[in-house]
Design a protein around this motif. Structure first.
Motif, short mmCIF file in Angstrom:
data_model
loop_
_atom_site.label_atom_id
_atom_site.label_comp_id
_atom_site.label_asym_id
_atom_site.label_seq_id
_atom_site.Cartn_x
_atom_site.Cartn_y
_atom_site.Cartn_z
N MET A 182 0.93 -1.24 0.01
CA MET A 182 -0.12 0.02 0.05
C MET A 182 1.07 1.35 0.00
O MET A 182 1.88 1.19 0.62
N ASP A 183 0.50 2.22 -0.78
CA ASP A 183 1.00 3.59 -0.61
C ASP A 183 1.37 4.07 0.95
O ASP A 183 0.23 3.98 1.61
N LYS A 184 2.38 4.53 1.08
CA LYS A 184 2.66 5.03 2.44
C LYS A 184 1.79 6.26 2.69
O LYS A 184 1.79 6.67 3.89
N LYS A 185 1.29 7.05 1.70
CA LYS A 185 0.56 8.14 2.17
C LYS A 185 -0.90 7.77 2.16
O LYS A 185 -1.36 6.58 1.67
N VAL A 186 -1.87 8.79 2.85
CA VAL A 186 -3.13 8.39 3.35
C VAL A 186 -3.88 9.37 2.54
O VAL A 186 -3.36 10.62 3.10
N ALA A 187 -4.88 9.16 1.79
CA ALA A 187 -5.54 10.35 1.34
C ALA A 187 -6.46 11.13 2.05
O ALA A 187 -7.23 10.45 2.97
N ILE A 188 -6.54 12.61 1.77
CA ILE A 188 -7.52 13.17 2.67
C ILE A 188 -8.48 13.76 1.59
O ILE A 188 -8.25 14.51 0.62
N THR A 189 -9.69 13.49 1.83
CA THR A 189 -10.74 13.93 0.73
C THR A 189 -11.86 15.06 1.45
O THR A 189 -12.64 15.37 0.52
N GLY A 190 -11.67 15.36 2.77
CA GLY A 190 -12.53 16.57 3.18
C GLY A 190 -11.81 17.25 4.55
O GLY A 190 -11.08 16.60 5.06
N MET A 191 -12.33 18.46 4.59
CA MET A 191 -11.88 19.06 5.81
C MET A 191 -12.90 20.15 6.37
O MET A 191 -13.69 20.65 5.40
#
Length: 397
Positions: A1-10
């Motif tokens: 898995m990609d080491k990054k985690v997606a952020i989709t909202g704030m």
């Protein structure tokens, strides 16, 4: 898995704005939100500045369409405002469609209400509905109930690093495959308890706070709530979701040096940053901007500066503290500054460190004092709490 985690909202509500766009405009126009207390009486109200949200509890309840007999505290209401915006930003209409969790953080909990009545609850039956709201976890459960979440709910309280640890915990749950998406962040309201407590520590300033300045006198407390929606790579691909940024690295450490003070060489801060670089496999030189913890207390700024110099020696990236805008919002601080970090990435801006005049003699480092435009790929955000709780987040496009 990609080491990054997606952020989709704030989502965010703070002293400089009631949503993400209002906060951005205040940052871009260098408009701070510090003032004297208005929402409640305090013997210190004329001695200190605070980052207060100028909406009463009644106005917040009306905005949220809460029933007239609700027992929401201010902490819970602020959190609900920010969570709803984050979900809307992530275009989530059914929180139970996939495996979704909420990890919320707070240090004040329901004290802004319970501190008013704890001596005479027996004589005020109409106020007894608030007894159960004192617990920190109540605000998390109330937020989850209002958005209809049936999944995992947890609460973190590690003082001023709380929201950073909530964000890390959410990322780990996604990376381990236990959840598909997690709402993460923190919320804290101003209260007499915290104002009096910080006053007793002699770290509140009677002027506007001056992070990393030679003549800094202490912090200004604030209140806020801010949350992110984290999603797995699989979820983003499955739903064709817009990604507003990534959590690229994170780390926490505890040097357990003192109940409130940081160690002289910033050991905890150094270890947290080093761990974030290691976990994200990111070279420190890739960081374009550092949103420092920068509380404007004598101890924090000196020790954080020393930790930064241990990492970078004399080649520090651009850095600034945004607490002169919002005040120090305690458990919400890392959530607020996570939103600000993402806005920095989206808009390629570095925020000014307001009120800076002279460098700390022992450090001789200079924060950015004007709004700067720059191509930004990586932002590092530090958040440190009492008891040596140090946390670092790294965000990327």
């Amino acid at each position: 898995m990609d080491k990054k985690v997606a952020i989709t909202g704030m989502g965010i509500i703070s002293a400089i704005g009631y949503n993400v766009e209002e906060n951005l405009q205040s940052l871009l126009h260098q408009k701070h939100g510090l003032s004297r207390l208005q929402n409640f009486e305090s013997i210190h109200k004329d001695q200190i500045f605070v980052g207060e949200i100028k909406q009463t509890n009644e106005e917040l309840a009306t905005f949220l369409n809460l029933s007239s007999d609700n027992n929401f505290t201010r902490t819970a209401m602020l959190g609900l405002v920010a969570v709803k915006e984050a979900l809307n930003d992530a275009q989530i209409t059914n929180v139970n469609e996939f495996r979704t969790g909420l990890i919320s953080s707070t240090s004040v909990g329901g004290m802004d209400i319970t501190e008013k009545y704890f001596l005479n609850y027996e004589d005020l039956p109409e106020k007894q509905k608030y007894i159960s709201t004192h617990d920190s976890g109540t605000s998390s459960q109330q937020i989850a109930q209002e958005i209809g979440l049936q999944g995992f709910v947890s609460t973190i309280s590690t003082a001023c690093s709380s929201a950073a640890n909530a964000i890390m915990y959410g990322a780990r749950l996604i990376k381990s495959g236990k959840l598909d998406r997690v709402i993460v962040g923190g919320t804290d309201a101003l209260s007499k308890f915290t104002i009096n407590g910080f006053k007793s520590l002699m770290i509140l300033s009677d002027e506007f706070n001056q992070p990393f300045d030679l003549n800094r006198k202490g912090l200004n407390l604030g209140e806020a709530a801010a949350y992110l929606v984290l999603e797995s790579d699989e979820m983003v691909q499955k739903t064709n979701k817009k990604v507003i940024g990534h959590l690229a690295g994170y780390g926490n450490a505890n040097d357990a040096f003192h109940q409130t003070a940081s160690s002289e060489n910033g050991e905890g801060a150094y270890l947290a940053m080093k761990k974030a670089f290691d976990i994200g496999e990111i070279d420190p030189e890739k960081i374009d901007y550092i949103n420092v913890h920068g509380t404007a207390t004598n101890n924090n700024d000196l020790t954080e500066g020393r930790a930064l110099l241990r990492i970078y020696e004399n080649d520090l990236p651009k850095f600034s503290s945004t607490k002169p805008f919002t005040g120090h919002t305690l458990a919400a601080a890392a959530g607020v500054e996570a939103v600000f970090s993402l806005l920095s990435l989206q808009n390629n801006v570095i925020y000014p460190n307001l009120n800076f005049q002279l460098p700390i003699e022992e450090l001789n480092i200079f924060p950015t004092t004007t709004l700067e435009k720059k191509d930004i790929q990586y932002v590092l955000s530090n958040s440190f709490g009492f008891g040596g709780n140090c946390s670092t987040l790294i965000f990327s496009k």
